[in-house]
Design an enzyme around this catalytic site. Structure first.
Site, PDB file in Angstrom:
ATOM      1  N   GLU A  44       8.988 -12.678  -6.270  1.00  0.00           N
ATOM      2  CA  GLU A  44       9.154 -12.239  -7.330  1.00  0.00           C
ATOM      3  C   GLU A  44       9.535 -10.735  -7.078  1.00  0.00           C
ATOM      4  O   GLU A  44       9.129 -10.105  -6.269  1.00  0.00           O
ATOM      5  CB  GLU A  44       7.854 -11.978  -8.177  1.00  0.00           C
ATOM      6  N   LYS A 127      11.819 -14.026 -16.905  1.00  0.00           N
ATOM      7  CA  LYS A 127      10.313 -14.137 -17.219  1.00  0.00           C
ATOM      8  C   LYS A 127       9.797 -14.199 -18.374  1.00  0.00           C
ATOM      9  O   LYS A 127      10.262 -13.258 -19.140  1.00  0.00           O
ATOM     10  CB  LYS A 127       9.397 -13.240 -16.337  1.00  0.00           C
ATOM     11  N   CYS A 163       5.727 -16.005 -11.715  1.00  0.00           N
ATOM     12  CA  CYS A 163       4.272 -15.583 -11.770  1.00  0.00           C
ATOM     13  C   CYS A 163       3.447 -15.870 -12.867  1.00  0.00           C
ATOM     14  O   CYS A 163       3.173 -16.824 -13.341  1.00  0.00           O
ATOM     15  CB  CYS A 163       4.370 -13.960 -11.420  1.00  0.00           C
ATOM     16  N   LYS A 195      -9.509 -14.170  -5.491  1.00  0.00           N
ATOM     17  CA  LYS A 195      -8.200 -14.612  -6.159  1.00  0.00           C
ATOM     18  C   LYS A 195      -7.581 -15.754  -5.891  1.00  0.00           C
ATOM     19  O   LYS A 195      -6.852 -16.718  -6.703  1.00  0.00           O
ATOM     20  CB  LYS A 195      -7.269 -13.362  -6.287  1.00  0.00           C
ATOM     21  N   LEU A 331     -14.070  12.031  12.659  1.00  0.00           N
ATOM     22  CA  LEU A 331     -14.995  11.098  12.971  1.00  0.00           C
ATOM     23  C   LEU A 331     -16.327  11.617  13.380  1.00  0.00           C
ATOM     24  O   LEU A 331     -16.608  12.330  14.247  1.00  0.00           O
ATOM     25  CB  LEU A 331     -14.294  10.246  14.555  1.00  0.00           C
ATOM     26  N   GLY A 333     -19.505  10.113  13.424  1.00  0.00           N
ATOM     27  CA  GLY A 333     -20.570   9.156  14.248  1.00  0.00           C
ATOM     28  C   GLY A 333     -21.138   8.404  13.192  1.00  0.00           C
ATOM     29  O   GLY A 333     -22.279   7.564  13.454  1.00  0.00           O
ATOM     30  N   GLY A 334     -20.837   8.580  11.654  1.00  0.00           N
ATOM     31  CA  GLY A 334     -21.241   7.851  10.730  1.00  0.00           C
ATOM     32  C   GLY A 334     -20.658   6.692  10.526  1.00  0.00           C
ATOM     33  O   GLY A 334     -19.538   6.408  11.178  1.00  0.00           O
ATOM     34  N   ASP A 336     -18.995   5.092   7.839  1.00  0.00           N
ATOM     35  CA  ASP A 336     -17.673   5.002   7.210  1.00  0.00           C
ATOM     36  C   ASP A 336     -16.594   5.544   7.938  1.00  0.00           C
ATOM     37  O   ASP A 336     -15.530   4.822   8.062  1.00  0.00           O
ATOM     38  CB  ASP A 336     -17.733   6.077   5.950  1.00  0.00           C
ATOM     39  N   SER A 337     -16.474   6.412   8.794  1.00  0.00           N
ATOM     40  CA  SER A 337     -15.541   6.881   9.481  1.00  0.00           C
ATOM     41  C   SER A 337     -15.367   5.920  10.704  1.00  0.00           C
ATOM     42  O   SER A 337     -14.217   5.787  11.314  1.00  0.00           O
ATOM     43  CB  SER A 337     -15.674   8.465  10.155  1.00  0.00           C
TER      44      SER A 337
END
EC number: 6.3.5.1
Length: 583
Positions: A44, A127, A163, A195, A331, A333-334, A336-337
Site C-alpha cells: 500500500e 481504496k 488494506c 495484531k 547510561l 546503570g538502571g 531503562d537505560s
C-alpha cells in the site's frame, strides 16, 4: 488447475522519497522476472511511503506521485521487465490536481493501486474502506472508490484490494461475485501486540467467504512512531496458510498457486452487485510451470522476540531515515537505560552508540559500575561527565530545594546531552518507559529530553521481561549477557536524593501497570478499576497523576508503538481537562 506464480514485494519504503521507493519496486520487478513470476504486487502506497499524512493535502506531492507512477511504468519496461504485470500502491486524485484538493473541496484524493505492464498504466483502483480509528485518519484525506478491477493473467482472474477493504469487506464480496480466482490485498498495517493473529483470522474468514485464496501483502519498516512488521502470507479458503513471509524484514515472497481458470467471456460475466467491476484481459492461456517453487514458510516469533524486533526496527529506521549516524543518551546503570543501550546496539551497531555516565553526589557506586560494565559488554562509546560541579554552580546562584533540586540534576544532564548532540550530530535518545510517561515520573527538559524515545510504549514490567529475555537469548547463542545481573535485580531508583526508590512515590509496578493498562490502554473509568479489585485510593492517585501529566507527554519525543494505545497518535486527550470520574 492453472498455476499462477505470484511475487509479493515486502519492502521498506520511505515517506516522500519517490525515487528511492521506485528503485525498490524496479529491483523487485527484476527479481520477480528472474524468478519466473507472472504477477508482482507491492505494498500500500509503496511508491509514496505510508502514512503520508498531510502531504496528501499538497497538490504538488499528489502530482509528483502520479507523474512518478507513469515514469516507473516506463522504467520497468526499459529494465526488460515490461511483460510482468506489477501492482503499485501510490497517491492519486480525480482529474487535474488543483490547489484545493481534499475530501471536502476540489478533486478527491485517492489511496490508489495501479496495475502497470509494458510501460503503461492498465487501470487504477481506488481504496473503498478507510480506517479512521487509533493511529489512522484516512477519512481526513481520501474519498472512496466504487469500482473493482480484475486482471485476467495466465487465464486466471485476479482481483485487487487495499488494506481496510479486507476489514470492511465490500470489495471482497464484489470479488467473489465477479468470480475472482485470487484476491490480492496490499497493506500498510502497523504493528501492535497480537495484531498478526487478528490479521490471520480475518484473512482466513474473508478467503472462506470469497471462495478464493487471498494474498495478504504488508510493508515493513519504521515510520516515526509506527513500525510495519511485514509478515505477508497467502491464505486458502479452507483456512490453510499456503505461504508466509518473514516478520520485520524485507523479502520477495515467491510461490506457485493452483487456481481455478477464469470462466471466460468479458465484463458481462464479471458484474458485481457490491461494487461495479471491470475486467482487464492481459493473457488468457495458462502458463506451463516446469519446476514448481516451494512455498516459503517463515518461522513464528515468540511474544518477547516479536516485541524486541518491533522496537529494534522502529529505532533503527528512525535513526537511518532521518539522516543520523549515531545516538547518545545517559547510561545510569538502571534498567531503562540498559535496555535502551542494548536495543540501540542491536539496531544500529555498538560503534554508533555513545553513552554518558553523569554521576551526581547521589549516584551509587554499583550503578556507575553497572553502566561501565554494560558499555564494555556491548562495545559502546562510554564517557563520564560528572554533573555535581554544575549543579553546585546553579545552587550558588538560585535558592531551590527538595524536588526542585532533583529536577535540576535531571535538567543538567539533559543540557549536557543536547550539547553533545549539537557538537557531534548524535540523535539524543530518551530512555523513559510507558509507566513513567503515564504518571509523569520524569523531568520535562531533563531525563525526558531527546529526539526519540525507544521504549516509550513499554510498561516497566515489560522492560524487565525484555531484559531477562535478551540476556537469555545471548546465553542461547553462546554470547555474553549484555545486561549485568545487578541491573535487573536491584530496586529501581532515580538516584536523585539519598536512598531514593521508585516505591517511595509509586505502588509496585505490577499494580501500577495493571491500573495503567486499564486506564490508559482500555479507557476504563476509575470505578471500573475499583471493581476489578484495585484499591480506590491507589486508583485515584494513579489516575490523577496520569491526567495531570498530559502536558508533559504532549511535549515528549516520539517512540515506537507496540501496544493497542500508545501515547501520541493513539491517545488524544485535552491538556486542560477537569473531568476526574469516580473512584
Amino acid at each position: 488447475m492453472p498455476t499462477l506464480r505470484i511475487a509479493l514485494a515486502q519492502d521498506n519504503p520511505v515517506v516522500g522519497d519517490l525515487d528511492r521507493n521506485a528503485d525498490l519496486i524496479r529491483g523487485a520487478a527484476t527479481a520477480a522476472t528472474a524468478a519466473g513470476a507472472h504477477l508482482l504486487a507491492t505494498g500500500e502506497q509503496s511508491l509514496t511511503g505510508y502514512p503520508v499524512e498531510d502531504l496528501a493535502l499538497r497538490h504538488s506531492f499528489v502530482e509528483a506521485s502520479r507523474e512518478r507512477l507513469v515514469r516507473l511504468a516506463r522504467e520497468i519496461a526499459e529494465d526488460g521487465n515490461g511483460a510482468l504485470p506489477v501492482a503499485v500502491g501510490y497517491l492519486d486524485a480525480d482529474g487535474p490536481v488543483p490547489s484545493n484538493i481534499g475530501p471536502k473541496g476540489g478533486r478527491g484524493i485517492r489511496n490508489a493501486l495501479a496495475l502497470i505492464q509494458d510501460g503503461k498504466v492498465l487501470f487504477r483502483y481506488y481504496k473503498r474502506h478507510f480506517p479512521n480509528y487509533g493511529v489512522f485518519d484516512e477519512e481526513r484525506y481520501f474519498v472512496p472508490g466504487h469500482e473493482l478491477h480484475l486482471a485476467r493473467i495466465a487465464g486466471i482472474d485476479v482481483a485487487f484490494t487495499i488494506c481496510e477493504d479486507l476489514w470492511g469487506g465490500v470489495p471482497i464480496t464484489a470479488a467473489a461475485q465477479a468470480g475472482a480466482g485470487l484476491i490480492v490485498n496490499v497493506n500498510a498495517s502497523p504493528y501492535e501486540q497480537g495484531k498478526q493473529e487478528r490479521r490471520l483470522a480475518i484473512v482466513k474468514d474473508r478467503a472462506a467467504e470469497a471462495g478464493a485464496p487471498i494474498a495478504y501483502l504488508n510493508i515493513v519498516g519504521g515510520q516515526d512512531e509506527l513500525v510495519f512488521d511485514g509478515g505477508s502470507f497467502i491464505a486458502a479458503p479452507d483456512g490453510r496458510i499456503l505461504a508466509s513471509g518473514r516478520r520485520f524484514g524485507s523479502e520477495l515472497l515467491v510461490t506457485d498457486l493452483e487456481l481455478p481458470a477464469a470462466a471466460g467471456g468479458d465484463l458481462a460475466n464479471h458484474s458485481a452487485t457490491a461494487m461495479s467491476a471491470s475486467l482487464h484481459v492481459l493473457s488468457t492461456e495458462p502458463v506451463t510451470v516446469e519446476t514448481r517453487v516451494e512455498p516459503p514458510f517463515a518461522p513464528e516469533l515468540g511474544r518477547l522476540e516479536e516485541i524486541w524486533e518491533a522496537l529494534r526496527l522502529g529505532l533503527g529506521d528512525y535513526v537511518r531515515k532521518n539522516g543520523f549516524k549515531s545516538v547518545v543518551f545517559g547510561l545510569s546503570g538502571g534498567i531503562d537505560s540498559a535496555l535502551t543501550a542494548v536495543l540501540a546496539r542491536d539496531a544500529i551497531g555498538g560503534e554508533h552508540v555513545h553513552v554518558v555516565s553523569m554521576p551526581s553526589q547521589y549516584s551509587s557506586s554499583h550503578s556507575l559500575d553497572d553502566a561501565a560494565e554494560l558499555a564494555r559488554r556491548c562495545g559502546l562509546h562510554y564517557s563520564v561527565e560528572a554533573i555535581q560541579p554544575i549543579v553546585d554552580a546553579y545552587l550558588s546562584e538560585v535558592a531551590v530545594s527538595g524536588l526542585a533540586v532533583e529536577n535540576l540534576q535531571a535538567r543538567v544532564r539533559g543540557t549536557l546531552l543536547m550539547a553533545l548532540s549539537n557538537q557531534h550530530g548524535h540523535l539524543v535518545l530518551a530512555p523513559g518507559n510507558k509507566s513513567e510517561y503515564a504518571v509523569g515520573y520524569s523531568t520535562i527538559y531533563g531525563d525526558a529530553v531527546g529526539g526519540f524515545a525507544p521504549i516509550k510504549d513499554v510498561y516497566k514490567t515489560l522492560v524487565y521481561e525484555l531484559a531477562a529475555w535478551r540476556n537469555e537469548k545471548a546465553r542461547s547463542l553462546g554470547e555474553v549477557e549484555p545486561i549485568p545481573e545487578n541491573t535487573i535485580l536491584k530496586p529501581p531508583s532515580a538516584e536523585l536524593r539519598p536512598d531514593q526508590k521508585d516505591s517511595d512515590s509509586l505502588p509496585d509496578y505490577e499494580v501500577l501497570d495493571g491500573i495503567l493498562a486499564g486506564y490508559v490502554d482500555g479507557d476504563a473509568g476509575r470505578e471500573d478499576l475499583v471493581e476489578q479489585g484495585y484499591p480506590a485510593d491507589v486508583v485515584s492517585l494513579i489516575a490523577g497523576l496520569v491526567d495531570l501529566a498530559e502536558y508533559k507527554r504532549r511535549q515528549s519525543a516520539p517512540g515506537t508503538k507496540i501496544t493497542v494505545k500508545s501515547f501520541g497518535r493513539d491517545r488524544r486527550l485535552p491538556i486542560t481537562n477537569w473531568f476526574r470520574g469516580q473512584a
